[in-house]
Design a protein around this motif. Structure first.
Motif, PDB file in Angstrom:
ATOM      1  N   UNK A   1       0.831  -1.207   0.000  1.00  0.00           N
ATOM      2  CA  UNK A   1       0.000   0.000   0.000  1.00  0.00           C
ATOM      3  C   UNK A   1       0.862   1.252   0.000  1.00  0.00           C
ATOM      4  N   UNK A   2       1.937   1.247   0.805  1.00  0.00           N
ATOM      5  CA  UNK A   2       2.825   2.407   0.840  1.00  0.00           C
ATOM      6  C   UNK A   2       3.486   2.638  -0.516  1.00  0.00           C
TER       7      UNK A   2
ATOM      8  N   UNK B   1       4.068   5.743  -5.411  1.00  0.00           N
ATOM      9  CA  UNK B   1       4.127   5.778  -6.876  1.00  0.00           C
ATOM     10  C   UNK B   1       3.098   6.761  -7.431  1.00  0.00           C
ATOM     11  N   UNK B   2       1.906   6.775  -6.865  1.00  0.00           N
ATOM     12  CA  UNK B   2       0.887   7.720  -7.332  1.00  0.00           C
ATOM     13  C   UNK B   2       1.326   9.159  -7.101  1.00  0.00           C
ATOM     14  N   UNK B   3       1.916   9.427  -5.940  1.00  0.00           N
ATOM     15  CA  UNK B   3       2.404  10.772  -5.666  1.00  0.00           C
ATOM     16  C   UNK B   3       3.502  11.204  -6.609  1.00  0.00           C
ATOM     17  N   UNK B   4       4.428  10.292  -6.924  1.00  0.00           N
ATOM     18  CA  UNK B   4       5.504  10.630  -7.850  1.00  0.00           C
ATOM     19  C   UNK B   4       4.976  10.856  -9.264  1.00  0.00           C
TER      20      UNK B   4
ATOM     21  N   UNK C   1      -6.138   3.312   3.131  1.00  0.00           N
ATOM     22  CA  UNK C   1      -5.721   4.343   4.080  1.00  0.00           C
ATOM     23  C   UNK C   1      -4.208   4.511   4.060  1.00  0.00           C
ATOM     24  N   UNK C   2      -3.480   3.400   4.101  1.00  0.00           N
ATOM     25  CA  UNK C   2      -2.023   3.484   4.044  1.00  0.00           C
ATOM     26  C   UNK C   2      -1.576   4.091   2.724  1.00  0.00           C
ATOM     27  N   UNK C   3      -2.238   3.737   1.637  1.00  0.00           N
ATOM     28  CA  UNK C   3      -1.875   4.250   0.317  1.00  0.00           C
ATOM     29  C   UNK C   3      -2.099   5.754   0.223  1.00  0.00           C
ATOM     30  N   UNK C   4      -3.254   6.223   0.692  1.00  0.00           N
ATOM     31  CA  UNK C   4      -3.559   7.648   0.572  1.00  0.00           C
ATOM     32  C   UNK C   4      -2.708   8.479   1.526  1.00  0.00           C
ATOM     33  N   UNK C   5      -2.269   7.878   2.633  1.00  0.00           N
ATOM     34  CA  UNK C   5      -1.370   8.585   3.545  1.00  0.00           C
ATOM     35  C   UNK C   5      -0.028   8.868   2.884  1.00  0.00           C
ATOM     36  N   UNK C   6       0.575   7.852   2.282  1.00  0.00           N
ATOM     37  CA  UNK C   6       1.876   8.053   1.641  1.00  0.00           C
ATOM     38  C   UNK C   6       1.736   8.906   0.380  1.00  0.00           C
ATOM     39  N   UNK C   7       0.604   8.827  -0.289  1.00  0.00           N
ATOM     40  CA  UNK C   7       0.379   9.724  -1.421  1.00  0.00           C
ATOM     41  C   UNK C   7       0.356  11.171  -0.954  1.00  0.00           C
TER      42      UNK C   7
END
Length: 593
Positions: A281-282, A287-290, A331-337
């Motif tokens: 998830x992280x 990757x989405x943020x980058x 939740x973990x994914x959107x946090x790191x994004x």
């Protein structure tokens, strides 16, 4: 027999989907329906995935009316809470955390609605019920993303090791202590008996802390900013880790194929499942943020802030939907994004969109948090309860013990590797103000426990623990500080600096100018040259990652951004001055100047 099975499957597919829990019958029917025949004409087509029924006609109208009343009731509750928060700020009741005030208001509103329903004047039971799906799909993602997006303050990446130790290892320790304690006390017939899976799931969900009061107090006391970042980062990652641990308990331990393996193998498989959920998830969020940073760097939308802001909203929610779709933690994914987009993507935006993004995220997160805390207070009267005094008392003791074993040993261990030591006084404050918030409450409603008495017991106990920590510990944090820091309180009175626990006032009165990127290529290289003390990831980020993912502005870009801001500011100022008493406003303005 085979043809009969084919016909029966095509007509009974939906009925099996909704009513049958017998996996053997389902697999046998599927096997018969998909077995190829000798003749091509008799081959059964692949069975489509059943589609949930759609309400039509009168039922659709009733559902629409019910949803409309729910939306109206939710907005009414949020509006009343906003007025309450405004009154707290206006009358300078800074010693009272907003969560305490909103939960108390929710309790009063729930009692008032209960009285109305007892007199048969109205029936709002459906409107005041809290829906877990609404929380996880609509309310929680903005809260988590805003938390990650606000991590630009301080040196988060430089302290990522300590923060991860507190958030991951500390939360796991707390979950094991609470879950193990409940399980063994149940086996000893001291409290309600629960399985190991249910005990660990409850220990995981109740380990999600919300130390908003601690962060506000640390800011007012001018503690070391590194320590403040430790607490802030731990509180944000802790929520996501707690959700992943709870999903691990639900998704892994409840599988039927785990009954034939030993305890040690089960632990290793569960650990692998957790690591896959966490790091997968992280990685997806990162990757989405980058990708968003590269996209907004090369697709210049700075001259159209509405399109730019729209793309930011899309990239913000995109990882959540994708992660949930492929069975990872949204939740973990959107946090790191949020963390990555704050560090890179934000600096590719125009100044207008930068300010708009900050204020929009804060407003939406505030409304979501307020809605959850208000419905938490309402749940005292709307939730079907199953109260056992021994279970509640032992759970509170285990929660406090788990928090203590989390904070004190890990802080003592970190002090061996840190220049800025965590004092015993700060350890005690971190332990005492480890409040439970909205996430444990929503997770408790989301657990699919059987029988229904067990689900009600977990829900009731979670509500009591959350209210206990918010009302008692949250309300007692301020007196505790005054008792422990008498000398600092006296010096603060001399400096006329008071502790302000109003999160809304502290966040609403500031626009982080350091988060507005206006560095040209030459200025950025000069800044890096002056900071030769960077090491590890900070050096790699400043030397390679930041130049690759962020746009270095030209003088033309800077000029256009400043003109855009000046134009909007002048336009707004002129509209404000063009009131019915414009000349009087000018006189008042002259007097103020």
């Amino acid at each position: 027999m085979k043809k009969h099975a084919d016909r029966r499957y095509t007509t009974m597919n939906l009925r099996q989907y909704y009513k049958s829990n017998d996996t053997d019958n389902y697999s046998n029917d599927t096997l018969h329906s998909t077995t190829p025949a000798v003749k091509p004409t008799t081959t059964a087509p692949p069975t489509p995935k059943p589609i949930l029924p759609v309400q039509t006609g009168v039922k659709a109208q009733e559902e629409e009316q019910s949803s409309g009343l729910t939306i109206f009731f939710s907005l009414l509750v949020i509006g009343i809470c906003i007025i309450l928060v405004h009154l707290l700020i206006k009358f300078k009741l800074h010693f009272l955390p907003e969560s305490v005030a909103v939960v108390s208001l929710g309790i009063l509103m729930g009692g008032f609605i209960k009285i109305i329903e007892s007199q048969e004047l109205a029936n709002w039971k459906e409107e005041e019920m809290f829906r877990p799906n609404m929380f996880f799909l609509l309310l929680l993602p903005p809260i988590i993303f805003e938390s990650g997006y606000s991590l630009h303050k301080g040196n988060f990446f430089q302290n990522i090791g300590s923060i991860t130790l507190f958030a991951v290892i500390g939360t796991a320790i707390s979950a094991f202590i609470v879950g193990g304690g409940i399980y063994f006390l149940g086996q000893a017939d001291v409290i309600y008996k629960m399985t190991m899976t249910d005990s660990f799931a409850f220990g995981s969900l109740i380990s999600a802390v919300d130390p908003v009061a601690t962060i506000a107090i640390f800011n007012a006391l001018n503690v070391d900013p590194v320590l403040n970042m430790l607490v802030f980062g731990e509180s944000i990652l802790n929520d996501a880790v707690s959700i992943v641990l709870t999903n691990t308990a639900e998704g892994f331990f409840s599988r039927s194929d785990n009954s034939m393996v030993t305890g040690w193998e089960t632990f290793l498989q569960a650990l692998g499942y957790f690591l896959k959920m966490f790091f997968g998830s992280a990685a997806l969020g990162t990757l989405t943020g980058l990708i968003s940073a590269v996209f907004l760097k090369h697709f210049d939308l700075r001259k159209t802030p509405s399109l730019e802001f729209g793309m930011m909203i899309i990239f913000a929610y995109l990882p959540y939907g994708l992660a949930e779709g492929i069975k990872l933690s949204g939740i973990m994914s959107i946090l790191f994004a949020g963390i990555v987009m704050s560090h890179y993507t934000h600096h590719n935006l125009s100044p207008v969109t930068q300010i708009l993004m900050q204020q929009t995220l804060r407003t939406v997160a505030f409304m979501c948090e307020t809605c959850v805390f208000a419905f938490l207070g309402l749940s005292i009267f709307s939730f079907p309860h199953n109260f056992e005094i021994s279970f509640v008392i032992w759970c509170i003791v285990l929660v406090l013990l788990g928090r203590a074993v989390n904070i004190f040993p890990l802080s003592f261990l970190l002090n061996f590797f840190r220049d800025h030591k965590i004092t015993p006084k700060m350890m005690f404050i971190m332990w005492f103000s480890g409040l439970r918030g909205a996430i444990p409450y929503a997770l408790s409603l989301h657990l699919g426990l059987e029988p229904i008495e067990k689900r009600q017991l977990i829900g009731t106990t979670t509500i009591i623990i959350v209210l206990f920590t918010i009302l008692l510990l949250g309300g007692g944090t301020m007196p505790l500080i005054r008792i422990m820091d008498i000398e600092e309180n006296q010096s603060r009175r001399k400096n006329k600096k008071d502790i302000n626990l109003s999160k809304t006032e502290k966040m609403g009165n500031t626009i982080e100018s350091e988060h507005l990127s206006e560095l040209t290529e030459e200025e950025y290289e000069a800044q890096i040259y002056q900071r030769q003390d960077l090491k590890g990831f900070m050096w790699l980020d400043a030397k390679y990652l930041n130049p690759f993912f962020t746009r270095r502005l030209t003088q033309e870009d800077l000029l256009h951004g400043r003109i855009q801001m000046k134009t909007l500011t002048n336009k707004w100022y002129e509209e404000v001055r063009q009131g019915p008493s414009g000349s009087e406003d000018e006189e008042d303005e002259a007097e103020l100047l």
